[in-house]
Motif scaffolding. Structure first.
Motif, PDB file in Angstrom:
ATOM      1  N   HIS A 152       0.814  -1.219   0.000  1.00 60.97           N
ATOM      2  CA  HIS A 152       0.000   0.000   0.000  1.00 60.97           C
ATOM      3  C   HIS A 152       0.846   1.266   0.000  1.00 60.97           C
ATOM      4  O   HIS A 152       0.386   2.333   0.399  1.00 60.97           O
ATOM      5  CB  HIS A 152      -1.032  -0.073   1.136  1.00 60.97           C
ATOM      6  CG  HIS A 152      -1.870  -1.304   0.971  1.00 60.97           C
ATOM      7  ND1 HIS A 152      -2.924  -1.366   0.082  1.00 60.97           N
ATOM      8  CD2 HIS A 152      -1.704  -2.553   1.465  1.00 60.97           C
ATOM      9  CE1 HIS A 152      -3.401  -2.615   0.070  1.00 60.97           C
ATOM     10  NE2 HIS A 152      -2.685  -3.345   0.901  1.00 60.97           N
ATOM     11  N   CYS A 162      -7.897   1.318  -4.426  1.00 65.84           N
ATOM     12  CA  CYS A 162      -7.476   0.033  -3.855  1.00 65.84           C
ATOM     13  C   CYS A 162      -8.482  -0.399  -2.787  1.00 65.84           C
ATOM     14  O   CYS A 162      -9.263   0.409  -2.297  1.00 65.84           O
ATOM     15  CB  CYS A 162      -6.090   0.253  -3.249  1.00 65.84           C
ATOM     16  SG  CYS A 162      -5.400  -1.146  -2.363  1.00 65.84           S
ATOM     17  N   CYS A 164      -7.905  -0.855   0.156  1.00 68.89           N
ATOM     18  CA  CYS A 164      -7.610  -0.162   1.413  1.00 68.89           C
ATOM     19  C   CYS A 164      -8.275   1.215   1.452  1.00 68.89           C
ATOM     20  O   CYS A 164      -8.267   1.884   2.475  1.00 68.89           O
ATOM     21  CB  CYS A 164      -6.100  -0.026   1.622  1.00 68.89           C
ATOM     22  SG  CYS A 164      -5.311   1.214   0.572  1.00 68.89           S
ATOM     23  N   CYS A 169      -2.189   2.252  -5.224  1.00 72.52           N
ATOM     24  CA  CYS A 169      -1.236   1.496  -4.400  1.00 72.52           C
ATOM     25  C   CYS A 169      -0.349   0.582  -5.258  1.00 72.52           C
ATOM     26  O   CYS A 169      -0.753   0.141  -6.333  1.00 72.52           O
ATOM     27  CB  CYS A 169      -1.978   0.626  -3.394  1.00 72.52           C
ATOM     28  SG  CYS A 169      -2.793   1.581  -2.110  1.00 72.52           S
TER      29      CYS A 169
HETATM   30 ZN   LIG Z   1      -4.003   0.027  -0.889  1.00 75.60          ZN
END
Ligand SMILES: [Zn+2]
Length: 294
Positions: A152, A162, A164, A169
């Motif tokens: 990340h 992403c 996340c 990332c």
């Molecule tokens: Zn990420």
């Protein structure tokens, strides 16, 4: 010699093995990852109870806390928020430790495949996601939670979103789906299901697959250079499923990496393919039991 029951819980397979303290794999099994958490716990505890082992080590595809709770596992949601140590220990009778899979792959690689001259090493896993683990002064680096989420790092702040929540990332570009979507873009829409298909096309001397690997190498080099500039390990190893075809992108990655790494660090950070292959998690779980003194 001590033996350890070792588990690598993946999104697709649950790998189980008995490993001795020198890293010899005495037995190995791989089953489909159970659909429910309860069945996962049952499989692991039955395996432990059926073998002779000093302690058990478990790799999970997520971030965990030091006491064994999985805090965030985007690719295997059944284990989210569960404390595997608390749930497995009462069913067995041995010490159990748990860590992030890429962290343990790094520790396993370091413990069983490195000589003692290397004190600092990072390992990046290129697979369904991109993971990382860091060895500092001979020990796996971690805090109250699993650390070194290398997947990340930001490669492109305007990139695709992403899992996340952030954009662009390292994982978006350098995971299996990353390389396949680069090919899809270049071929104007040809969707491949797995890397084997990409290799089949590539082996026919295809220009688009060569370009796909060049783009991949460029992204990978930028991710690795960021890691090198931050922690300057003596080595960065590349593991995970994609490392098995690393001859297609690693030479070009190293060329770009050598050009873009911070000038003072040039020639100080070696890049190579990891040796642990698909047993890296199992070996790492054993190495973690050893580091814990079990
Ligand atoms: Zn990420």
């Amino acid at each position: 010699m001590n033996t350890y029951a070792c588990f690598d819980i993946g999104g697709t397979n649950l790998k189980m093995g008995i490993v001795d303290s020198e890293g010899n794999i005495i037995s190995f099994d791989s089953i489909k990852t159970p659909a429910s958490y309860e069945e996962t716990i049952r499989n692991i505890s039955e395996y432990i109870n059926g073998k002779k082992a000093q302690a058990a080590g478990i790799c999970v595809p997520g971030t965990c806390s030091a006491d064994g709770k999985v805090i965030f596992s985007p690719n295997l949601t059944t284990i989210n928020e569960k404390n595997l140590i608390n749930d497995i220990k009462p069913l067995t009778n041995i010490e159990i430790c748990l860590e992030n899979d890429a962290n343990l792959a790094a520790l396993g690689e370091y413990t069983f495949y490195e000589n003692s001259n290397i004190k600092n090493m990072a390992l990046i896993t290129l697979g369904t996601g991109v993971g990382g683990g860091l060895i500092l002064n001979g020990m796996l680096h971690g805090t109250e939670v699993s650390s070194f989420e290398a997947g990340h790092l930001t490669i492109n702040s305007h990139g695709e979103k992403c899992k996340c929540g952030k954009r662009g990332c390292f994982e978006i570009y350098c995971s299996v789906s990353g390389i396949l979507s680069t090919y899809k873009e270049l071929s104007e829409g040809e969707r491949l299901e797995h890397v084997g298909e990409l290799m089949r096309i590539h082996n026919k001397n295809n220009k688009l697959t060569s370009l796909t690997f060049d783009i991949y190498a460029n992204h990978l080099a930028h991710g690795l250079a960021t890691i090198a500039n931050l922690v300057t390990p003596e080595k960065i190893k590349v593991g995970g499923g994609l490392s098995e075809i690393s001859e297609n992108f690693l030479p070009q990655t190293i060329k770009i990496f050598s050009r873009i790494i911070y000038p003072a660090y040039k020639s100080r950070v070696l890049i190579e393919t990891a040796k642990g292959k698909n047993k890296a998690g199992i070996l790492g779980a054993a190495a973690y039991c050893i580091q814990k003194g079990y």
